[in-house]
Design an enzyme around this catalytic site. Structure first.
Site, PDB file in Angstrom:
ATOM      1  N   ASN A  13      29.621  47.916 -11.961  1.00  0.00           N
ATOM      2  CA  ASN A  13      29.119  46.708 -12.612  1.00  0.00           C
ATOM      3  C   ASN A  13      30.228  45.667 -12.469  1.00  0.00           C
ATOM      4  O   ASN A  13      31.215  45.720 -13.183  1.00  0.00           O
ATOM      5  CB  ASN A  13      28.828  47.000 -14.095  1.00  0.00           C
ATOM      6  CG  ASN A  13      28.502  45.741 -14.875  1.00  0.00           C
ATOM      7  OD1 ASN A  13      28.244  44.695 -14.288  1.00  0.00           O
ATOM      8  ND2 ASN A  13      28.524  45.850 -16.201  1.00  0.00           N
ATOM      9  N   LYS A  15      30.211  42.591 -13.128  1.00  0.00           N
ATOM     10  CA  LYS A  15      30.217  41.539 -14.155  1.00  0.00           C
ATOM     11  C   LYS A  15      30.368  40.164 -13.485  1.00  0.00           C
ATOM     12  O   LYS A  15      29.838  39.956 -12.403  1.00  0.00           O
ATOM     13  CB  LYS A  15      31.301  41.828 -15.194  1.00  0.00           C
ATOM     14  CG  LYS A  15      31.222  43.282 -15.692  1.00  0.00           C
ATOM     15  CD  LYS A  15      32.006  43.557 -16.908  1.00  0.00           C
ATOM     16  CE  LYS A  15      31.825  45.012 -17.302  1.00  0.00           C
ATOM     17  NZ  LYS A  15      32.412  45.343 -18.576  1.00  0.00           N
ATOM     18  N   HIS A  98      22.855  45.471 -20.899  1.00  0.00           N
ATOM     19  CA  HIS A  98      24.297  45.705 -21.023  1.00  0.00           C
ATOM     20  C   HIS A  98      24.789  45.125 -22.358  1.00  0.00           C
ATOM     21  O   HIS A  98      24.309  44.089 -22.808  1.00  0.00           O
ATOM     22  CB  HIS A  98      25.044  45.061 -19.849  1.00  0.00           C
ATOM     23  CG  HIS A  98      26.465  45.471 -19.809  1.00  0.00           C
ATOM     24  ND1 HIS A  98      27.424  44.837 -20.553  1.00  0.00           N
ATOM     25  CD2 HIS A  98      27.084  46.483 -19.158  1.00  0.00           C
ATOM     26  CE1 HIS A  98      28.588  45.443 -20.341  1.00  0.00           C
ATOM     27  NE2 HIS A  98      28.410  46.449 -19.505  1.00  0.00           N
ATOM     28  N   GLU A 100      27.304  43.481 -23.125  1.00  0.00           N
ATOM     29  CA  GLU A 100      27.786  42.088 -23.082  1.00  0.00           C
ATOM     30  C   GLU A 100      26.618  41.119 -23.155  1.00  0.00           C
ATOM     31  O   GLU A 100      26.739  40.023 -23.706  1.00  0.00           O
ATOM     32  CB  GLU A 100      28.634  41.864 -21.815  1.00  0.00           C
ATOM     33  CG  GLU A 100      30.011  42.504 -21.974  1.00  0.00           C
ATOM     34  CD  GLU A 100      30.631  42.993 -20.682  1.00  0.00           C
ATOM     35  OE1 GLU A 100      30.208  42.566 -19.598  1.00  0.00           O
ATOM     36  OE2 GLU A 100      31.543  43.830 -20.780  1.00  0.00           O
ATOM     37  N   GLU A 170      26.904  53.592 -23.095  1.00  0.00           N
ATOM     38  CA  GLU A 170      28.147  52.832 -23.076  1.00  0.00           C
ATOM     39  C   GLU A 170      28.555  52.441 -24.492  1.00  0.00           C
ATOM     40  O   GLU A 170      28.043  51.452 -25.042  1.00  0.00           O
ATOM     41  CB  GLU A 170      27.960  51.555 -22.246  1.00  0.00           C
ATOM     42  CG  GLU A 170      27.638  51.807 -20.800  1.00  0.00           C
ATOM     43  CD  GLU A 170      28.144  50.678 -19.920  1.00  0.00           C
ATOM     44  OE1 GLU A 170      28.892  50.965 -18.992  1.00  0.00           O
ATOM     45  OE2 GLU A 170      27.810  49.509 -20.192  1.00  0.00           O
ATOM     46  N   GLY A 176      35.822  47.924 -21.370  1.00  0.00           N
ATOM     47  CA  GLY A 176      36.868  46.956 -21.037  1.00  0.00           C
ATOM     48  C   GLY A 176      38.082  47.031 -21.947  1.00  0.00           C
ATOM     49  O   GLY A 176      38.948  46.167 -21.917  1.00  0.00           O
ATOM     50  N   SER A 216      35.407  52.147 -19.718  1.00  0.00           N
ATOM     51  CA  SER A 216      36.768  52.495 -19.296  1.00  0.00           C
ATOM     52  C   SER A 216      36.832  53.811 -18.526  1.00  0.00           C
ATOM     53  O   SER A 216      37.824  54.536 -18.615  1.00  0.00           O
ATOM     54  CB  SER A 216      37.725  52.505 -20.494  1.00  0.00           C
ATOM     55  OG  SER A 216      37.768  51.224 -21.109  1.00  0.00           O
TER      56      SER A 216
END
Ligand code: PGA
Length: 256
Positions: A13, A15, A98, A100, A170, A176, A216
């Site tokens: 991904n 991003k 996701h 985010e 996730e 991150g 991560s």
């Protein structure tokens, strides 16, 4: 549960990283390193990079995917991209929900459901993301929350369509941050998701669905995570931008 019943998928991904020219370079660097992969290899890129990434991935075993799509077929949704637009570019796989998107762009379980629906209707495979925040984990509601996110997203999805769904667990606190879930924590929640699928679709569907861990995951911790019985792959952010690291994760999944 028998891991050989399902395919391992390692998906990057990217991003909001890489220009088209950089995307081409990155795919070109990754391709020879993953050519013997014993798992599926995907790179989900920003929309503007899709074409360049596809060109660079031609003749390789890397599939290029997108990071989101809208729920409507077309219309007044400035800045959005429809699932049909992706399909028309031969993009066959898309990340939906996701964290985010949920955190910064007002994505809810309902819009995640709607986007999943649209992507499946357009013939795409969906990487559906679910996961809890640190606060929710500390409240002890991880299992319930992840089960609910999964159920809402998959509302109305048929058993046949489920074959085009990959679920990525996730934990938001691991994304991150360099803080990885332990292999046990990752497996525990992936198992909960598999039980939800069993409840909704039966055991064969649960045995067959690919459930990834993301947050991560890197070259150093991938092998332990991917060796877990319910972890069938990974959704990789930071490490997917580093060819050697991404290839090491693919290698770990191949050994799985
Ligand atoms: P990370 O991101 O690997 O950088 O933690 C994972 C993801 O957001 O999918």
């Amino acid at each position: 549960m028998n891991k050989s019943l399902r395919k391992a998928v390692i998906a990057g991904n990217w991003k909001m990283n890489k220009t088209p020219a950089e995307a081409k370079e990155l795919i070109t660097a990754i391709a020879p390193l993953v050519k013997d992969a014993g798992c599926e290899v995907v790179a989900c890129t920003p929309y503007v990079d899709l074409w360049a990434a596809q060109e660079a991935a031609k003749g390789t075993n890397i599939q290029i995917g997108a990071e989101n799509c809208h729920w409507a077929k077309s219309g007044a949704f400035t800045g959005e991209i429809s699932a049909d637009m992706l399909a028309s570019m031969d993009v066959n796989i898309v990340i939906i929900g996701h964290s985010e998107r949920r955190q910064y762009f007002g994505e809810t379980d309902v819009t995640v459901h709607d986007r999943t629906r649209a992507a499946l209707d357009a013939g795409l495979t969906v990487i559906l993301c679910v996961g809890e925040t640190l606060e929710q984990r500390e409240q002890g509601i991880t299992s319930e929350l992840v089960a609910l996110q999964t159920k809402i997203a998959l509302g109305g999805v048929s058993a046949e369509e489920l074959k085009r769904v990959i679920i990525a667990y996730e934990p938001v606190w691991a994304i991150g941050t360099g803080k990885t879930a332990t292999a046990e924590q990752a497996n525990e929640v992936c198992h909960v998701i598999r039980e939800v699928i069993a409840e909704l679709y039966g055991k064969a569907a649960a045995d067959g669905i690919t459930i990834q861990y993301g947050g991560s995951m890197n070259a150093a911790n991938a092998a332990e995570l991917l060796a877990q019985p319910d972890v069938d792959g990974g959704l990789i952010g930071g490490a997917s931008l580093k060819p050697q690291d991404f290839a090491a994760i693919v290698e770990a999944a191949t050994k799985g």
